[in-house]
Design an enzyme around this catalytic site. Sequence first.
Site, PDB file in Angstrom:
ATOM      1  N   LYS A 178       0.812  -1.224   0.000  1.00 54.38           N
ATOM      2  CA  LYS A 178       0.000   0.000   0.000  1.00 54.38           C
ATOM      3  C   LYS A 178       0.847   1.277   0.000  1.00 54.38           C
ATOM      4  CE  LYS A 178      -4.064  -2.087   2.117  1.00 54.38           C
ATOM      5  NZ  LYS A 178      -5.112  -2.016   3.141  1.00 54.38           N
TER       6      LYS A 178
ATOM      7  N   ASP B 291     -10.208   2.248   2.225  1.00 58.70           N
ATOM      8  CA  ASP B 291     -10.276   1.575   3.538  1.00 58.70           C
ATOM      9  C   ASP B 291     -11.094   2.378   4.559  1.00 58.70           C
ATOM     10  OD1 ASP B 291      -8.886  -0.799   3.017  1.00 58.70           O
ATOM     11  OD2 ASP B 291      -6.937   0.116   3.430  1.00 58.70           O
TER      12      ASP B 291
HETATM   13  P1  NAP Z   1       0.168  -2.533  11.021  1.00 59.27           P
HETATM   14  O1  NAP Z   1       0.332  -1.439  10.008  1.00 59.27           O
HETATM   15  O2  NAP Z   1       1.239  -3.542  11.185  1.00 59.27           O
HETATM   16  O3  NAP Z   1      -0.104  -1.824  12.448  1.00 59.27           O
HETATM   17  C1  NAP Z   1      -0.246  -2.596  13.609  1.00 59.27           C
HETATM   18  C2  NAP Z   1      -0.560  -1.691  14.812  1.00 59.27           C
HETATM   19  O4  NAP Z   1      -0.738  -2.552  15.946  1.00 59.27           O
HETATM   20  C3  NAP Z   1       0.528  -0.710  15.161  1.00 59.27           C
HETATM   21  O5  NAP Z   1      -0.046   0.484  15.647  1.00 59.27           O
HETATM   22  C4  NAP Z   1       1.291  -1.431  16.277  1.00 59.27           C
HETATM   23  O6  NAP Z   1       1.880  -0.545  17.214  1.00 59.27           O
HETATM   24  C5  NAP Z   1       0.184  -2.181  16.965  1.00 59.27           C
HETATM   25  N1  NAP Z   1       0.698  -3.406  17.605  1.00 59.27           N
HETATM   26  C6  NAP Z   1       1.123  -4.527  16.995  1.00 59.27           C
HETATM   27  N2  NAP Z   1       1.536  -5.428  17.897  1.00 59.27           N
HETATM   28  C7  NAP Z   1       1.392  -4.843  19.125  1.00 59.27           C
HETATM   29  C8  NAP Z   1       1.661  -5.262  20.452  1.00 59.27           C
HETATM   30  N3  NAP Z   1       2.167  -6.477  20.712  1.00 59.27           N
HETATM   31  N4  NAP Z   1       1.374  -4.401  21.456  1.00 59.27           N
HETATM   32  C9  NAP Z   1       0.864  -3.182  21.200  1.00 59.27           C
HETATM   33  N5  NAP Z   1       0.596  -2.712  19.954  1.00 59.27           N
HETATM   34  C10 NAP Z   1       0.861  -3.543  18.937  1.00 59.27           C
HETATM   35  O7  NAP Z   1      -1.155  -3.360  10.728  1.00 59.27           O
HETATM   36  P2  NAP Z   1      -2.486  -2.876   9.970  1.00 59.27           P
HETATM   37  O8  NAP Z   1      -2.371  -3.155   8.531  1.00 59.27           O
HETATM   38  O9  NAP Z   1      -2.813  -1.499  10.398  1.00 59.27           O
HETATM   39  O10 NAP Z   1      -3.571  -3.926  10.546  1.00 59.27           O
HETATM   40  C11 NAP Z   1      -4.010  -3.844  11.886  1.00 59.27           C
HETATM   41  C12 NAP Z   1      -5.147  -4.858  12.096  1.00 59.27           C
HETATM   42  O11 NAP Z   1      -6.266  -4.492  11.295  1.00 59.27           O
HETATM   43  C13 NAP Z   1      -4.780  -6.284  11.695  1.00 59.27           C
HETATM   44  O12 NAP Z   1      -5.326  -7.173  12.633  1.00 59.27           O
HETATM   45  C14 NAP Z   1      -5.436  -6.454  10.336  1.00 59.27           C
HETATM   46  O13 NAP Z   1      -5.766  -7.798  10.083  1.00 59.27           O
HETATM   47  C15 NAP Z   1      -6.680  -5.591  10.499  1.00 59.27           C
HETATM   48  N6  NAP Z   1      -7.192  -5.066   9.210  1.00 59.27           N
HETATM   49  C16 NAP Z   1      -8.500  -5.293   8.898  1.00 59.27           C
HETATM   50  C17 NAP Z   1      -9.007  -4.784   7.712  1.00 59.27           C
HETATM   51  C18 NAP Z   1     -10.449  -5.015   7.361  1.00 59.27           C
HETATM   52  O14 NAP Z   1     -10.833  -4.811   6.189  1.00 59.27           O
HETATM   53  N7  NAP Z   1     -11.275  -5.423   8.273  1.00 59.27           N
HETATM   54  C19 NAP Z   1      -8.181  -4.031   6.846  1.00 59.27           C
HETATM   55  C20 NAP Z   1      -6.855  -3.814   7.210  1.00 59.27           C
HETATM   56  C21 NAP Z   1      -6.368  -4.342   8.403  1.00 59.27           C
HETATM   57  P3  NAP Z   1       3.273   0.243  16.910  1.00 59.27           P
HETATM   58  O15 NAP Z   1       2.892   1.429  16.065  1.00 59.27           O
HETATM   59  O16 NAP Z   1       3.756   0.620  18.254  1.00 59.27           O
HETATM   60  O17 NAP Z   1       4.169  -0.727  16.186  1.00 59.27           O
END
Ligand code: NAP
Length: 294
Positions: free
Chosen positions: A82, A118
Amino acid sequence: MSASRPAPVSRPDLSAATAVVGVIGDPVAHSRSPLLHNTAFAELGLDWVSVGFPVGAGSITTALAGARALGVRGLSVTMPHKGAVAGLVGRRSPLAARLGAVNCVVAEGDGWLGENTDGPGFVASLRRRDAFDPQGRRCLVIGAGGAARAVVAALGDAGAAKVIVVNRSSGRGADAAALAGPAGRSGVPSDATACDLVVNATPLGMERAAGGAEAAWPLDPALLVAGQVVVDLVYNPALTPWLAAARQRGARASNGLGMLVHQAALQVGAWTGLEPPVEAMWRAVEGAEPGPPG
Ligand code: NAP
């Protein structure tokens, strides 16, 4: 020992005239996006097809150029591309430029227009599934990654009174909060109690064994209150332990399926110029086997 031949699959609906779109990412094999797009095309009576294109991070530039040369009409862009695609398209929508992320490209001239559906998809789902309009409401988003940033920007654009971001890394949290404009600020978990909407945009809370560590929660469910709308962007499992805990507190809990369906519907609209058949798309995923996001 002779291997049994698979049953022949006849696809007389596909031809040299069929318009092709797809989802580009790594991995993509289990993506539900083609199911959603193809359901929409069938419902609209269009000779279009959506397929998966597995493309590694090192091949995205070549893949985008090649897809355009082959006459592909559009692509749904998923992990890990992305951010990179935002820097490769000829033109970006204002929202995609603000986020620095593109989840959908639309053929335009010799190149691509980059969009991001999104966040608008998330808000469309909030309105439809949860009967919740963010206008004037207090919202809290946990996380500051790609999904969180899209949700924060969309809540700000929808007129939320407050968009509070709680994130492990405070710097990233502040950056994300700024996407909501004057309504955005960084916050702490206890801010959730005074909010109308709480969104988990981290992968936390999917698995939590009985008696597991509190750190496994994205936010302590004791901070949630009855009547709040609580959304977990995860949709596999359909009811995460955290969402179940929110429901036990009396919250109106929803998973991330709504965002998935509505962001795909907006992509179909961007590619075809037609009103997407959202109800049919909902029915398609509700009847399908669970799979990973994308
Ligand atoms: P990402 O860019 O990797 O961001 C992950 C976020 O979670 C970051 O803010 C990270 O914090 C935090 N995080 C991860 N592990 C953590 C931990 N152990 N403790 C505290 N904070 C933690 O991921 P993303 O693409 O945004 O996706 C996030 C979630 O949304 C996923 O579960 C994904 O499957 C879901 N999602 C759903 C859709 C949908 O259509 N429903 C679309 C996209 C994503 P830091 O900033 O501190 O690293």
